[in-house]
Design a protein around this motif. Structure first.
Motif, PDB file in Angstrom:
ATOM      1  N   ASP A 133       0.823  -1.209   0.000  1.00  0.00           N
ATOM      2  CA  ASP A 133       0.000   0.000   0.000  1.00  0.00           C
ATOM      3  C   ASP A 133       0.859   1.261   0.000  1.00  0.00           C
ATOM      4  OD1 ASP A 133      -2.351   1.479  -0.064  1.00  0.00           O
ATOM      5  OD2 ASP A 133      -2.504   1.554   2.125  1.00  0.00           O
ATOM      6  N   GLN A 134       1.733   1.367  -0.991  1.00  0.00           N
ATOM      7  CA  GLN A 134       2.650   2.495  -1.090  1.00  0.00           C
ATOM      8  C   GLN A 134       2.293   3.374  -2.275  1.00  0.00           C
ATOM      9  OE1 GLN A 134       5.168   3.112   1.309  1.00  0.00           O
ATOM     10  NE2 GLN A 134       3.796   1.606   2.240  1.00  0.00           N
ATOM     11  N   THR A 135       2.592   4.647  -2.133  1.00  0.00           N
ATOM     12  CA  THR A 135       2.301   5.604  -3.188  1.00  0.00           C
ATOM     13  C   THR A 135       3.574   5.950  -3.948  1.00  0.00           C
ATOM     14  OG1 THR A 135       1.135   7.652  -3.698  1.00  0.00           O
ATOM     15  CG2 THR A 135       2.605   7.683  -1.770  1.00  0.00           C
ATOM     16  N   PHE A 136       3.453   6.838  -4.899  1.00  0.00           N
ATOM     17  CA  PHE A 136       4.579   7.259  -5.723  1.00  0.00           C
ATOM     18  C   PHE A 136       5.682   7.854  -4.861  1.00  0.00           C
ATOM     19  CE2 PHE A 136       0.941   7.229  -8.432  1.00  0.00           C
ATOM     20  CZ  PHE A 136       1.412   6.743  -9.625  1.00  0.00           C
ATOM     21  N   GLY A 137       6.911   7.468  -5.163  1.00  0.00           N
ATOM     22  CA  GLY A 137       8.065   8.055  -4.494  1.00  0.00           C
ATOM     23  C   GLY A 137       8.441   7.436  -3.174  1.00  0.00           C
ATOM     24  N   SER A 138       7.648   6.500  -2.656  1.00  0.00           N
ATOM     25  CA  SER A 138       7.941   5.972  -1.325  1.00  0.00           C
ATOM     26  C   SER A 138       8.885   4.775  -1.332  1.00  0.00           C
ATOM     27  CB  SER A 138       6.650   5.611  -0.593  1.00  0.00           C
ATOM     28  OG  SER A 138       5.926   4.642  -1.319  1.00  0.00           O
ATOM     29  N   ILE A 139       8.852   3.971  -2.384  1.00  0.00           N
ATOM     30  CA  ILE A 139       9.729   2.802  -2.454  1.00  0.00           C
ATOM     31  C   ILE A 139      10.300   2.665  -3.866  1.00  0.00           C
ATOM     32  CG2 ILE A 139       8.588   1.533  -0.591  1.00  0.00           C
ATOM     33  CD1 ILE A 139       7.175  -0.189  -2.717  1.00  0.00           C
ATOM     34  N   CYS A 140      11.494   2.079  -3.918  1.00  0.00           N
ATOM     35  CA  CYS A 140      12.086   1.686  -5.195  1.00  0.00           C
ATOM     36  C   CYS A 140      11.855   0.191  -5.341  1.00  0.00           C
ATOM     37  CB  CYS A 140      13.584   1.972  -5.211  1.00  0.00           C
ATOM     38  SG  CYS A 140      13.973   3.728  -5.173  1.00  0.00           S
ATOM     39  N   VAL A 141      11.481  -0.240  -6.533  1.00  0.00           N
ATOM     40  CA  VAL A 141      11.134  -1.632  -6.758  1.00  0.00           C
ATOM     41  C   VAL A 141      12.017  -2.221  -7.854  1.00  0.00           C
ATOM     42  CG1 VAL A 141       9.317  -3.184  -7.578  1.00  0.00           C
ATOM     43  CG2 VAL A 141       8.757  -1.346  -5.992  1.00  0.00           C
ATOM     44  N   ILE A 142      12.591  -3.366  -7.555  1.00  0.00           N
ATOM     45  CA  ILE A 142      13.373  -4.134  -8.524  1.00  0.00           C
ATOM     46  C   ILE A 142      12.751  -5.519  -8.576  1.00  0.00           C
ATOM     47  CG2 ILE A 142      15.641  -5.063  -9.121  1.00  0.00           C
ATOM     48  CD1 ILE A 142      16.818  -2.877  -7.239  1.00  0.00           C
ATOM     49  N   ARG A 143      12.453  -5.982  -9.791  1.00  0.00           N
ATOM     50  CA  ARG A 143      11.839  -7.305  -9.919  1.00  0.00           C
ATOM     51  C   ARG A 143      12.579  -8.126 -10.962  1.00  0.00           C
ATOM     52  NH1 ARG A 143       5.378  -6.338  -9.927  1.00  0.00           N
ATOM     53  NH2 ARG A 143       5.437  -8.599 -10.045  1.00  0.00           N
ATOM     54  N   THR A 144      12.939  -9.340 -10.571  1.00  0.00           N
ATOM     55  CA  THR A 144      13.549 -10.303 -11.481  1.00  0.00           C
ATOM     56  C   THR A 144      12.898 -11.655 -11.227  1.00  0.00           C
ATOM     57  OG1 THR A 144      15.320 -10.962  -9.947  1.00  0.00           O
ATOM     58  CG2 THR A 144      15.785  -9.103 -11.409  1.00  0.00           C
ATOM     59  N   GLY A 145      13.016 -12.562 -12.167  1.00  0.00           N
ATOM     60  CA  GLY A 145      12.483 -13.905 -11.945  1.00  0.00           C
ATOM     61  C   GLY A 145      13.116 -14.511 -10.705  1.00  0.00           C
ATOM     62  N   GLY A 146      12.281 -14.917  -9.747  1.00  0.00           N
ATOM     63  CA  GLY A 146      12.794 -15.514  -8.513  1.00  0.00           C
ATOM     64  C   GLY A 146      13.660 -14.576  -7.695  1.00  0.00           C
ATOM     65  N   HIS A 147      13.431 -13.274  -7.824  1.00  0.00           N
ATOM     66  CA  HIS A 147      14.232 -12.232  -7.148  1.00  0.00           C
ATOM     67  C   HIS A 147      15.728 -12.544  -7.195  1.00  0.00           C
ATOM     68  CE1 HIS A 147      13.238 -14.924  -3.715  1.00  0.00           C
ATOM     69  NE2 HIS A 147      14.459 -14.642  -3.328  1.00  0.00           N
ATOM     70  N   VAL A 148      16.196 -12.971  -8.375  1.00  0.00           N
ATOM     71  CA  VAL A 148      17.607 -13.295  -8.551  1.00  0.00           C
ATOM     72  C   VAL A 148      18.430 -12.018  -8.518  1.00  0.00           C
ATOM     73  CG1 VAL A 148      19.300 -14.112 -10.258  1.00  0.00           C
ATOM     74  CG2 VAL A 148      17.290 -15.501  -9.720  1.00  0.00           C
ATOM     75  N   LEU A 149      19.495 -12.088  -7.779  1.00  0.00           N
ATOM     76  CA  LEU A 149      20.415 -10.964  -7.604  1.00  0.00           C
ATOM     77  C   LEU A 149      21.533 -11.100  -8.632  1.00  0.00           C
ATOM     78  CD1 LEU A 149      21.160  -8.593  -5.664  1.00  0.00           C
ATOM     79  CD2 LEU A 149      22.469 -10.254  -4.346  1.00  0.00           C
ATOM     80  N   ASP A 150      21.653 -10.125  -9.529  1.00  0.00           N
ATOM     81  CA  ASP A 150      22.775 -10.100 -10.464  1.00  0.00           C
ATOM     82  C   ASP A 150      23.477  -8.749 -10.336  1.00  0.00           C
ATOM     83  OD1 ASP A 150      21.262  -8.240 -11.932  1.00  0.00           O
ATOM     84  OD2 ASP A 150      20.709  -9.689 -13.470  1.00  0.00           O
ATOM     85  N   ARG A 151      24.451  -8.491 -11.188  1.00  0.00           N
ATOM     86  CA  ARG A 151      25.242  -7.257 -11.057  1.00  0.00           C
ATOM     87  C   ARG A 151      24.403  -6.000 -11.260  1.00  0.00           C
ATOM     88  NH1 ARG A 151      30.562  -6.991 -10.936  1.00  0.00           N
ATOM     89  NH2 ARG A 151      30.675  -5.223 -12.366  1.00  0.00           N
ATOM     90  N   ALA A 152      23.467  -6.034 -12.211  1.00  0.00           N
ATOM     91  CA  ALA A 152      22.626  -4.852 -12.442  1.00  0.00           C
ATOM     92  C   ALA A 152      21.725  -4.580 -11.243  1.00  0.00           C
ATOM     93  CB  ALA A 152      21.794  -5.038 -13.708  1.00  0.00           C
TER      94      ALA A 152
END
Length: 195
Positions: A60-79
């Protein structure tokens, strides 16, 4: 939404509803305008691409409150790691959350690949390779391998973030917390995980 043209038309129609101040799903254009200056988010979330887990909505967040990064299976890569380092280092965000969810297709792909002894090929193989250690730690033949591997993969991702050189300093100084959580697709509840 059977065709690419229909999918694009739906996205653009949604944007027109948003801009006109008549959104169907709760986002208000006035919030976008209010957040159009400098960004000051308080968290960055790394989640899965699953369409059933829209991070701004479930928290329940509005604009500017969180940064979101989404990848398949929340995989962490260099980017992804570089993006998190930027948000923490340049914007001073004090919280990084890794959010997994039940019935994750990327984790299922890793389980299937390990059980079948074959890689899915293409770039999907990278996702499977990154998730496979969590599956192996649980045990590919464990009857609860899928839900347990989801949990384990979240914790492994949290540990990798905590070990990152650029995040370790603000963590040690108490300016940053990295946490992991699970999202329940049925109830919508988020549960924090402890290592």
């Amino acid at each position: 939404m059977g065709s690419p043209r229909a999918a694009l038309a739906e996205l653009l129609a949604g944007n027109r509803r948003f801009v006109s101040g008549q959104p169907m799903h709760g986002h208000d254009v006035t919030a976008a305008a209010a957040a159009s200056g400098d960004q000051q988010p308080y968290a960055v979330l790394l989640g899965c691409i699953d369409s059933r887990v829209p991070l701004e909505a479930i928290f329940d967040q509005t604009f500017g409150s969180i940064c979101v990064i989404r990848t398949g299976g929340h995989v962490l890569d260099r980017a992804v790691l570089g993006s998190i380092e930027y948000v923490v280092g340049e914007l001073g965000v004090p919280l990084v959350m890794v959010l997994g969810h039940e019935r994750c297709g990327a984790v299922a792909s890793a389980v299937d690949a390990l059980r079948g002894g074959r890689s899915p090929g293409g770039a999907l193989a990278h996702l499977v390779d990154q998730i496979a250690p969590a599956v192996t730690e649980v045990g590919v033949d464990d009857p609860r391998v899928h839900p347990m591997a989801v949990r384990r993969h979240v914790l492994r991702t949290v540990a990798a973030l905590r070990a990152d050189d650029r995040l370790a300093v603000p963590i040690a100084a108490g300016r940053l917390t990295v946490s992991g959580a699970l999202y329940d697709l049925t109830t919508g509840e988020v549960t924090l995980l402890e290592p």
